[in-house]
Scaffold this motif. Structure first.
Motif, PDB file in Angstrom:
ATOM      1  N   GLN A  60      86.195  42.048 -40.489  1.00 11.92           N
ATOM      2  CA  GLN A  60      87.937  41.947 -40.612  1.00 11.92           C
ATOM      3  C   GLN A  60      88.273  41.460 -42.248  1.00 11.92           C
ATOM      4  O   GLN A  60      88.795  42.889 -42.707  1.00 11.92           O
ATOM      5  N   GLN A  62      85.799  42.452 -44.683  1.00  8.34           N
ATOM      6  CA  GLN A  62      85.174  43.554 -44.941  1.00  8.34           C
ATOM      7  C   GLN A  62      86.312  44.502 -44.886  1.00  8.34           C
ATOM      8  O   GLN A  62      86.729  45.519 -46.152  1.00  8.34           O
ATOM      9  N   ASN A  63      86.565  44.794 -44.015  1.00 11.74           N
ATOM     10  CA  ASN A  63      87.685  46.300 -43.707  1.00 11.74           C
ATOM     11  C   ASN A  63      88.681  46.321 -44.557  1.00 11.74           C
ATOM     12  O   ASN A  63      89.144  47.209 -44.953  1.00 11.74           O
ATOM     13  N   ASP A  64      89.499  45.174 -44.246  1.00 12.76           N
ATOM     14  CA  ASP A  64      90.593  44.857 -45.215  1.00 12.76           C
ATOM     15  C   ASP A  64      90.173  45.577 -46.838  1.00 12.76           C
ATOM     16  O   ASP A  64      90.787  45.943 -47.489  1.00 12.76           O
ATOM     17  N   GLN A  65      89.546  44.711 -47.307  1.00 14.19           N
ATOM     18  CA  GLN A  65      88.962  45.038 -48.391  1.00 14.19           C
ATOM     19  C   GLN A  65      88.734  46.643 -48.550  1.00 14.19           C
ATOM     20  O   GLN A  65      88.754  47.254 -50.246  1.00 14.19           O
ATOM     21  N   LEU A  66      88.175  46.714 -48.103  1.00 14.29           N
ATOM     22  CA  LEU A  66      87.234  48.447 -48.326  1.00 14.29           C
ATOM     23  C   LEU A  66      88.718  49.552 -47.992  1.00 14.29           C
ATOM     24  O   LEU A  66      89.236  50.297 -48.381  1.00 14.29           O
ATOM     25  N   ASN A  67      89.694  48.727 -47.019  1.00 15.12           N
ATOM     26  CA  ASN A  67      91.670  49.728 -46.705  1.00 15.12           C
ATOM     27  C   ASN A  67      91.467  49.679 -48.581  1.00 15.12           C
ATOM     28  O   ASN A  67      92.538  50.438 -48.494  1.00 15.12           O
ATOM     29  N   ALA A  69      90.608  48.939 -51.101  1.00 15.92           N
ATOM     30  CA  ALA A  69      89.791  50.183 -51.899  1.00 15.92           C
ATOM     31  C   ALA A  69      90.062  51.376 -52.003  1.00 15.92           C
ATOM     32  O   ALA A  69      90.399  52.150 -53.091  1.00 15.92           O
ATOM     33  N   VAL A  70      90.508  51.984 -50.474  1.00 16.58           N
ATOM     34  CA  VAL A  70      90.795  53.405 -50.084  1.00 16.58           C
ATOM     35  C   VAL A  70      92.212  53.910 -50.518  1.00 16.58           C
ATOM     36  O   VAL A  70      92.097  54.763 -51.518  1.00 16.58           O
ATOM     37  N   THR A  71      92.334  52.532 -50.667  1.00 14.05           N
ATOM     38  CA  THR A  71      94.475  53.363 -50.942  1.00 14.05           C
ATOM     39  C   THR A  71      93.962  53.299 -52.293  1.00 14.05           C
ATOM     40  O   THR A  71      95.249  54.078 -53.072  1.00 14.05           O
ATOM     41  N   ASP A  72      93.778  52.492 -52.711  1.00 13.64           N
ATOM     42  CA  ASP A  72      93.574  52.691 -54.823  1.00 13.64           C
ATOM     43  C   ASP A  72      93.258  53.366 -54.664  1.00 13.64           C
ATOM     44  O   ASP A  72      93.454  54.372 -55.860  1.00 13.64           O
TER      45      ASP A  72
END
Length: 85
Positions: A60, A62-67, A69-72
């Motif tokens: 979770q 790791q998923n938050d970090q990826l989300n 990064a995608v938003t940025d």
């Protein structure tokens, strides 16, 4: 070993004392009496559940970090290329 008093009251309810006594013993053994194999299996399963819960927390995060990064990246793409948006 005699019949425990709690089981002896089964006669007043119409149930067979011996049937009730044997069922009580069977249920106690089923729920996890002092069988070392059952205790060992229960500990193994509890550890497995803890390990899986830890993995869920890690995934979770790791998923938050990826989300983020995608938003940025998505926000940066619209800022740099207004003609293509």
């Amino acid at each position: 070993m005699g019949i425990p008093r709690d089981i002896a009251c089964a006669e007043s309810t119409g149930h067979s004392v011996w049937r009730t006594y044997i069922m009580a013993k069977a249920l106690f053994g089923h729920v996890g009496g002092s069988d070392p194999r059952m205790v060992s299996e229960m500990r193994r399963l509890q550890k497995r559940v803890r390990d899986l819960e830890d993995e869920i927390s890690r995934l979770q995060a790791q998923n938050d970090q990826l989300n983020m990064a995608v938003t940025d990246v998505a926000a940066g793409a619209t800022d740099r290329e207004p003609a293509l948006a």
